[in-house]
Design a protein around this motif. Sequence first.
Motif, PDB file in Angstrom:
ATOM      1  N   LYS A 226       1.276  -1.449  -2.748  1.00 13.30           N
ATOM      2  CA  LYS A 226       1.673  -2.018  -1.467  1.00 13.30           C
ATOM      3  C   LYS A 226       2.340  -3.369  -1.694  1.00 13.30           C
ATOM      4  O   LYS A 226       2.315  -3.906  -2.806  1.00 13.30           O
ATOM      5  N   SER A 227       2.900  -3.922  -0.661  1.00 16.22           N
ATOM      6  CA  SER A 227       3.627  -5.184  -0.808  1.00 16.22           C
ATOM      7  C   SER A 227       2.716  -6.355  -1.132  1.00 16.22           C
ATOM      8  O   SER A 227       3.190  -7.423  -1.529  1.00 16.22           O
ATOM      9  N   ASP A 228       1.382  -6.168  -0.995  1.00  9.28           N
ATOM     10  CA  ASP A 228       0.457  -7.224  -1.391  1.00  9.28           C
ATOM     11  C   ASP A 228      -0.021  -7.037  -2.834  1.00  9.28           C
ATOM     12  O   ASP A 228      -0.868  -7.778  -3.327  1.00  9.28           O
ATOM     13  N   GLY A 229       0.538  -6.029  -3.529  1.00  7.43           N
ATOM     14  CA  GLY A 229       0.207  -5.791  -4.924  1.00  7.43           C
ATOM     15  C   GLY A 229      -0.961  -4.848  -5.142  1.00  7.43           C
ATOM     16  O   GLY A 229      -1.253  -4.477  -6.286  1.00  7.43           O
ATOM     17  N   SER A 230      -1.643  -4.430  -4.070  1.00  6.02           N
ATOM     18  CA  SER A 230      -2.770  -3.519  -4.220  1.00  6.02           C
ATOM     19  C   SER A 230      -2.289  -2.081  -4.399  1.00  6.02           C
ATOM     20  O   SER A 230      -1.180  -1.722  -3.979  1.00  6.02           O
ATOM     21  N   PHE A 231      -3.111  -1.245  -5.015  1.00  6.09           N
ATOM     22  CA  PHE A 231      -2.758   0.154  -5.255  1.00  6.09           C
ATOM     23  C   PHE A 231      -2.745   0.911  -3.930  1.00  6.09           C
ATOM     24  O   PHE A 231      -3.643   0.766  -3.106  1.00  6.09           O
ATOM     25  N   ALA A 232      -1.723   1.714  -3.720  1.00  7.28           N
ATOM     26  CA  ALA A 232      -1.606   2.482  -2.474  1.00  7.28           C
ATOM     27  C   ALA A 232      -2.567   3.668  -2.513  1.00  7.28           C
ATOM     28  O   ALA A 232      -2.575   4.427  -3.483  1.00  7.28           O
ATOM     29  N   ASP A 233      -3.364   3.839  -1.465  1.00 12.51           N
ATOM     30  CA  ASP A 233      -4.399   4.869  -1.483  1.00 12.51           C
ATOM     31  C   ASP A 233      -3.836   6.290  -1.529  1.00 12.51           C
ATOM     32  O   ASP A 233      -4.510   7.223  -1.965  1.00 12.51           O
TER      33      ASP A 233
END
Length: 275
Positions: A226-233
Amino acid sequence: MPRLPHVRVGWAGRAARALTTLVSAAVLTVGALAVAPAPARAEDVITTQEYFSYYHLDTARAKGYTGKGVTIALIDGPIDTSAPELKGANITDKSRCTVEEAPRGLNHGTALASILVSQNYGVAPDATLYLYQASDDNSLSGGTCVVGDKRLDSYAILINQAIDDGAQIISISMSAPDPSDDVKWAIARAMSQGVIIVNSAGNTGADNNANQLSRWSGVVGVSAIKSDGSFADYSSWGNGVTTAAIGEPFTRRDYETGQNTTTYGTSYAAPLAAG
């Protein structure tokens, strides 16, 4: 071949690091098939995407990283080359055949081509993009791509064709459950000639390695963040995944409704990594 991986060796790791550097520097990518969709209204023109600022592509362009001199192959469905987002892009249809598609069949490929070479927000706006049309489960029919019991749009045939045509990077945002030796040898040939193949990881939210080209070493699997750097579920993963790129949000044309819509997926992360 639904849209959206053996011999795992050190080359894949080097390719992943090289691609990470390229994404940071922002270079390269993709192609398109001429069709006759309804003309777009000026107010519908897509002028930017969220990933453009995330990857500082304006800075990359200012430093001359525009993909100039690079040839990217896109293996996907048909593309609307008349879309205003692709105005001025260097796109050539190299398809070996024509797939019969419903209007929505233009959505996927047109969006991927725009991510690669749109003059407004493409990762590699000055790259040469070659399109190789392939059918998937959503296609109305194989069109002219089925001759007897032979398919002219198989991965093996299209990868080899892209290599013959001089592509340096091949971007594929489709799944590939076909484990045939023909595919394996086409990938091996790409590796031997320094051609990088990039493949989306899939959107199953699970280990989907067995259904992707990236199950083979030498193919760079791309998952989504995601744009916050977290892995997309929703993003798949697996041994073949060697890098990740933004998977959302993207604005694309919807050729069924005639409107622009917001979407997501590893399909969009793959051309960003290829670029």
